[in-house]
Scaffold this motif. Structure first.
Motif, PDB file in Angstrom:
ATOM      1  N   TYR A 179       0.839  -1.200   0.000  1.00  0.00           N
ATOM      2  CA  TYR A 179       0.000   0.000   0.000  1.00  0.00           C
ATOM      3  C   TYR A 179       0.874   1.250   0.000  1.00  0.00           C
ATOM      4  O   TYR A 179       1.853   1.337   0.747  1.00  0.00           O
ATOM      5  CB  TYR A 179      -0.915   0.000   1.233  1.00  0.00           C
ATOM      6  CG  TYR A 179      -1.533   1.357   1.510  1.00  0.00           C
ATOM      7  CD1 TYR A 179      -2.567   1.843   0.716  1.00  0.00           C
ATOM      8  CD2 TYR A 179      -1.055   2.159   2.549  1.00  0.00           C
ATOM      9  CE1 TYR A 179      -3.117   3.091   0.957  1.00  0.00           C
ATOM     10  CE2 TYR A 179      -1.602   3.408   2.797  1.00  0.00           C
ATOM     11  CZ  TYR A 179      -2.628   3.878   1.995  1.00  0.00           C
ATOM     12  OH  TYR A 179      -3.159   5.112   2.245  1.00  0.00           O
ATOM     13  N   ARG A 180       0.538   2.216  -0.852  1.00  0.00           N
ATOM     14  CA  ARG A 180       1.234   3.491  -0.914  1.00  0.00           C
ATOM     15  C   ARG A 180       0.214   4.626  -0.837  1.00  0.00           C
ATOM     16  O   ARG A 180      -0.776   4.619  -1.553  1.00  0.00           O
ATOM     17  CB  ARG A 180       2.035   3.623  -2.227  1.00  0.00           C
ATOM     18  CG  ARG A 180       3.167   2.618  -2.373  1.00  0.00           C
ATOM     19  CD  ARG A 180       4.287   2.884  -1.377  1.00  0.00           C
ATOM     20  NE  ARG A 180       5.385   1.940  -1.540  1.00  0.00           N
ATOM     21  CZ  ARG A 180       5.467   0.767  -0.918  1.00  0.00           C
ATOM     22  NH1 ARG A 180       4.488   0.394  -0.093  1.00  0.00           N
ATOM     23  NH2 ARG A 180       6.495  -0.030  -1.105  1.00  0.00           N
TER      24      ARG A 180
ATOM     25  N   ARG B 141       3.343   3.577  23.586  1.00  0.00           N
ATOM     26  CA  ARG B 141       2.208   2.652  23.672  1.00  0.00           C
ATOM     27  C   ARG B 141       2.148   1.644  22.534  1.00  0.00           C
ATOM     28  O   ARG B 141       1.592   0.566  22.681  1.00  0.00           O
ATOM     29  CB  ARG B 141       0.898   3.451  23.683  1.00  0.00           C
ATOM     30  CG  ARG B 141       0.653   4.230  24.939  1.00  0.00           C
ATOM     31  CD  ARG B 141       0.407   3.324  26.135  1.00  0.00           C
ATOM     32  NE  ARG B 141      -0.968   3.373  26.589  1.00  0.00           N
ATOM     33  CZ  ARG B 141      -1.541   2.454  27.349  1.00  0.00           C
ATOM     34  NH1 ARG B 141      -0.858   1.382  27.699  1.00  0.00           N
ATOM     35  NH2 ARG B 141      -2.784   2.571  27.754  1.00  0.00           N
ATOM     36  N   VAL B 142       2.696   2.013  21.378  1.00  0.00           N
ATOM     37  CA  VAL B 142       2.589   1.163  20.190  1.00  0.00           C
ATOM     38  C   VAL B 142       3.951   0.574  19.857  1.00  0.00           C
ATOM     39  O   VAL B 142       4.889   1.305  19.509  1.00  0.00           O
ATOM     40  CB  VAL B 142       2.046   1.961  18.987  1.00  0.00           C
ATOM     41  CG1 VAL B 142       1.965   1.068  17.752  1.00  0.00           C
ATOM     42  CG2 VAL B 142       0.682   2.563  19.315  1.00  0.00           C
ATOM     43  N   ALA B 143       4.045  -0.755  19.967  1.00  0.00           N
ATOM     44  CA  ALA B 143       5.299  -1.441  19.648  1.00  0.00           C
ATOM     45  C   ALA B 143       5.193  -2.234  18.355  1.00  0.00           C
ATOM     46  O   ALA B 143       6.150  -2.901  17.953  1.00  0.00           O
ATOM     47  CB  ALA B 143       5.684  -2.380  20.797  1.00  0.00           C
ATOM     48  N   ASP B 144       4.038  -2.166  17.691  1.00  0.00           N
ATOM     49  CA  ASP B 144       3.807  -2.894  16.444  1.00  0.00           C
ATOM     50  C   ASP B 144       4.459  -2.133  15.293  1.00  0.00           C
ATOM     51  O   ASP B 144       4.010  -1.049  14.913  1.00  0.00           O
ATOM     52  CB  ASP B 144       2.291  -3.025  16.218  1.00  0.00           C
ATOM     53  CG  ASP B 144       1.951  -3.877  15.006  1.00  0.00           C
ATOM     54  OD1 ASP B 144       2.791  -3.996  14.096  1.00  0.00           O
ATOM     55  OD2 ASP B 144       0.832  -4.430  14.961  1.00  0.00           O
ATOM     56  N   GLY B 145       5.536  -2.721  14.722  1.00  0.00           N
ATOM     57  CA  GLY B 145       6.266  -2.059  13.653  1.00  0.00           C
ATOM     58  C   GLY B 145       5.421  -1.811  12.422  1.00  0.00           C
ATOM     59  O   GLY B 145       5.548  -0.774  11.769  1.00  0.00           O
ATOM     60  N   SER B 146       4.540  -2.747  12.091  1.00  0.00           N
ATOM     61  CA  SER B 146       3.678  -2.581  10.916  1.00  0.00           C
ATOM     62  C   SER B 146       2.749  -1.394  11.086  1.00  0.00           C
ATOM     63  O   SER B 146       2.500  -0.629  10.140  1.00  0.00           O
ATOM     64  CB  SER B 146       2.864  -3.856  10.674  1.00  0.00           C
ATOM     65  OG  SER B 146       3.707  -4.948  10.386  1.00  0.00           O
TER      66      SER B 146
ATOM     67  N   LEU C  51       3.291   1.273  13.021  1.00  0.00           N
ATOM     68  CA  LEU C  51       4.087   2.494  12.970  1.00  0.00           C
ATOM     69  C   LEU C  51       4.479   2.842  11.535  1.00  0.00           C
ATOM     70  O   LEU C  51       4.493   4.014  11.151  1.00  0.00           O
ATOM     71  CB  LEU C  51       5.335   2.349  13.837  1.00  0.00           C
ATOM     72  CG  LEU C  51       5.088   2.255  15.351  1.00  0.00           C
ATOM     73  CD1 LEU C  51       6.378   1.887  16.080  1.00  0.00           C
ATOM     74  CD2 LEU C  51       4.530   3.565  15.886  1.00  0.00           C
ATOM     75  N   ARG C  52       4.796   1.811  10.722  1.00  0.00           N
ATOM     76  CA  ARG C  52       5.131   2.074   9.318  1.00  0.00           C
ATOM     77  C   ARG C  52       3.936   2.617   8.558  1.00  0.00           C
ATOM     78  O   ARG C  52       4.061   3.513   7.718  1.00  0.00           O
ATOM     79  CB  ARG C  52       5.645   0.792   8.650  1.00  0.00           C
ATOM     80  CG  ARG C  52       7.101   0.477   8.949  1.00  0.00           C
ATOM     81  CD  ARG C  52       7.631  -0.620   8.050  1.00  0.00           C
ATOM     82  NE  ARG C  52       6.957  -1.891   8.299  1.00  0.00           N
ATOM     83  CZ  ARG C  52       7.334  -2.777   9.222  1.00  0.00           C
ATOM     84  NH1 ARG C  52       8.390  -2.506   9.994  1.00  0.00           N
ATOM     85  NH2 ARG C  52       6.681  -3.900   9.387  1.00  0.00           N
TER      86      ARG C  52
ATOM     87  N   LEU D 291       2.128  10.083   6.992  1.00  0.00           N
ATOM     88  CA  LEU D 291       2.800  11.333   7.339  1.00  0.00           C
ATOM     89  C   LEU D 291       3.801  11.757   6.271  1.00  0.00           C
ATOM     90  O   LEU D 291       3.837  12.920   5.863  1.00  0.00           O
ATOM     91  CB  LEU D 291       3.531  11.182   8.680  1.00  0.00           C
ATOM     92  CG  LEU D 291       2.672  11.164   9.948  1.00  0.00           C
ATOM     93  CD1 LEU D 291       3.538  10.815  11.148  1.00  0.00           C
ATOM     94  CD2 LEU D 291       2.012  12.515  10.159  1.00  0.00           C
ATOM     95  N   HIS D 292       4.616  10.815   5.827  1.00  0.00           N
ATOM     96  CA  HIS D 292       5.676  11.128   4.858  1.00  0.00           C
ATOM     97  C   HIS D 292       5.111  10.993   3.449  1.00  0.00           C
ATOM     98  O   HIS D 292       5.360  10.017   2.741  1.00  0.00           O
ATOM     99  CB  HIS D 292       6.865  10.195   5.051  1.00  0.00           C
ATOM    100  CG  HIS D 292       7.501  10.316   6.398  1.00  0.00           C
ATOM    101  ND1 HIS D 292       8.429  11.288   6.703  1.00  0.00           N
ATOM    102  CD2 HIS D 292       7.315   9.607   7.536  1.00  0.00           C
ATOM    103  CE1 HIS D 292       8.802  11.162   7.966  1.00  0.00           C
ATOM    104  NE2 HIS D 292       8.139  10.151   8.499  1.00  0.00           N
ATOM    105  N   VAL D 293       4.348  11.969   3.053  1.00  0.00           N
ATOM    106  CA  VAL D 293       3.671  11.917   1.758  1.00  0.00           C
ATOM    107  C   VAL D 293       3.822  13.276   1.083  1.00  0.00           C
ATOM    108  O   VAL D 293       3.874  14.323   1.745  1.00  0.00           O
ATOM    109  CB  VAL D 293       2.177  11.558   1.958  1.00  0.00           C
ATOM    110  CG1 VAL D 293       1.483  12.571   2.840  1.00  0.00           C
ATOM    111  CG2 VAL D 293       1.461  11.409   0.638  1.00  0.00           C
ATOM    112  N   GLY D 294       3.941  13.250  -0.232  1.00  0.00           N
ATOM    113  CA  GLY D 294       4.096  14.484  -0.984  1.00  0.00           C
ATOM    114  C   GLY D 294       2.818  15.313  -1.010  1.00  0.00           C
ATOM    115  O   GLY D 294       1.716  14.803  -0.821  1.00  0.00           O
TER     116      GLY D 294
END
Length: 439
Positions: free
Chosen positions: A84-85, A186-191, A193-194, A200-203
């Protein structure tokens, strides 16, 4: 496609998250991403507004829903496979006072669905963490609730000083690295967070130019209000309630709605110390207090012997100006009126609308004006603000009359004929919709 849910609309899976977050305030969640399944995406789809603006791909809710199950299954498969992008955000500018504009980001519809599904999961955790001083964009809380709290603490006589604060471009200044550290508490789930990182990191697409930024979160994003609350929970609320208040000599109350907040103090010394420390605290998180809009002012109840109908000090909060005034019984009480800038902005928008749509049928114009006026009354129709509502109706009448007169060069509309028109198409009467004081 719907999973089992509670009567309140929350899935049983999310109820488990809520109960654990409440039971373990220091706990971390290692497995969250799997809770964004197809039923969660479907719930997010149904929460989207039908008339929401389309993003860069031009897809509307109606178009996306024509083959909803296939679209959601495909979206979930891409998310699960990490394919997903997030598409670029379309930027539009909303006029502000002083000729300035506020940039608003419009995401593609599919991205809005993903953001709202993310918001639902994160909210299940953080609603158990957020403090009572926070009111903005939270379930069951409103700006009127924040004003009621302000009235209660002022009415008890525990507020003698008000710190009125304004953060410069909060959503644009938010430090993403600091936000990630806060989420990791609170959130340790890497998926998970990604996935948040992708939102957030979007043009940003403005016209034909694509730009990127290393700070901030787009205003207008479905996820931004919650991320903003999380950011200020750690940067401001938790700091003030847990570290600052225990060291004060008198009582103090923080009331925050999103990035708009005031602090009431019993002691002038406490107020000055907090004001000095507040700027340094927020600066650590990349935030800056507006030097002209942040001020400390005395707001104690005027003495009984003071003559006149109004107290001297005023401050602005949530679109209202608060001040002391005498009641019908001659007592001093805090009351409010629509802030001058808010009033000018609404009246200006009505004049502009009447100008642009003056050639529409009168019945169509009337329906649209009623909707705008009622929306204004629903928010600003609060106890003590009746005079401002009367002014709004008078100005709307003048705006409508002015631009109806310019529909034709041959037959001028007189005030007498306009009065007849208003009998057939009456505007809403000013009405107090919300009782704030003494509740």
């Amino acid at each position: 496609m719907s999973d089992a849910s509670t009567s309140g609309g929350m899935s049983l899976q999310l109820l488990e998250v809520v109960e654990r977050a409440r039971r373990e305030p220091e706990g971390r969640f290692h497995s969250l991403a799997h809770r964004i399944d197809v039923p969660a995406l479907e719930r997010a789809y149904h929460r989207m507004r039908k008339d929401a603006a389309a993003g860069v791909d031009g897809v509307t809710k109606e178009q996306y829903g024509q083959d909803l199950e296939k679209n959601l299954q495909d979206l979930h498969a891409r998310m699960k496979a990490k394919r997903y992008r997030h598409q670029p955000i379309r930027r539009v500018h909303i006029p502000k006072e002083g000729g300035k504009t506020r940039p608003i980001g419009v995401s593609a519809f599919e991205d809005k669905v993903v953001q709202d599904a993310l918001r639902e999961v994160l909210e299940a955790i953080y609603e158990q963490d957020f403090l009572d001083c926070s009111y903005g964009f939270r379930p069951g809380r409103s700006p009127h609730d924040a004003v009621r709290t302000l009235d209660r603490v002022v009415h008890r006589g525990k507020v003698n000083w008000i710190l009125e604060a304004d953060i410069v471009s909060f959503f644009d200044s938010l430090d993403r690295k600091e936000l990630k550290k806060m989420l990791e508490v609170r959130v340790a789930d890497g998926s998970m967070l990604r996935l948040i990182g992708k939102c957030l990191h979007v043009g940003v697409l403005e016209g034909v130019e694509l730009s990127t930024s290393e700070t901030g979160t787009a205003q207008g994003s479905v996820l931004s209000p919650l991320l903003g609350n999380i950011y200020l929970h750690y940067a401001l609320d938790h700091w003030f309630e847990r570290r600052v208040k225990p060291r004060l000599h008198g009582q103090a109350t923080l009331i925050r709605y999103a990035d708009d907040f005031v602090i009431g103090f019993e002691s002038k010394g406490d107020a000055k110390r907090v004001m000095d420390a507040l700027g340094e605290r927020l600066e650590h998180f990349g935030l800056t207090l507006h030097p002209d809009k942040t001020r400390l002012l005395p707001f104690r109840r005027p003495p009984k012997r003071q003559e006149g109908g109004k107290g001297r000090a005023t401050f602005d909060f949530l679109g209202f100006t608060f001040y002391w005034a005498r009641t019908r019984k001659g007592r001093w009480a805090m009351t409010c009126k629509t802030r001058s800038a808010s009033l000018r902005r609404f009246i200006g928008s009505v004049y502009d609308w009447c100008r642009r749509y003056r050639h529409l049928p009168v019945a169509v114009q009337h329906k649209a004006l009623k909707r705008r006026i009622q929306g204004h009354f629903n928010y600003f129709g609060v106890s003590g603000n009746f005079t401002s509502l009367l002014l709004v109706i008078e100005q709307v009448r003048r705006a409508w009359y002015k631009w109806l007169c310019r529909r034709s060069q041959r037959k001028r509309l007189t005030w007498e004929r306009f009065a007849d028109l208003l009998r057939d198409f009456p505007l809403p009467r000013p009405r107090i919709m919300v009782s704030l004081w003494g509740t």
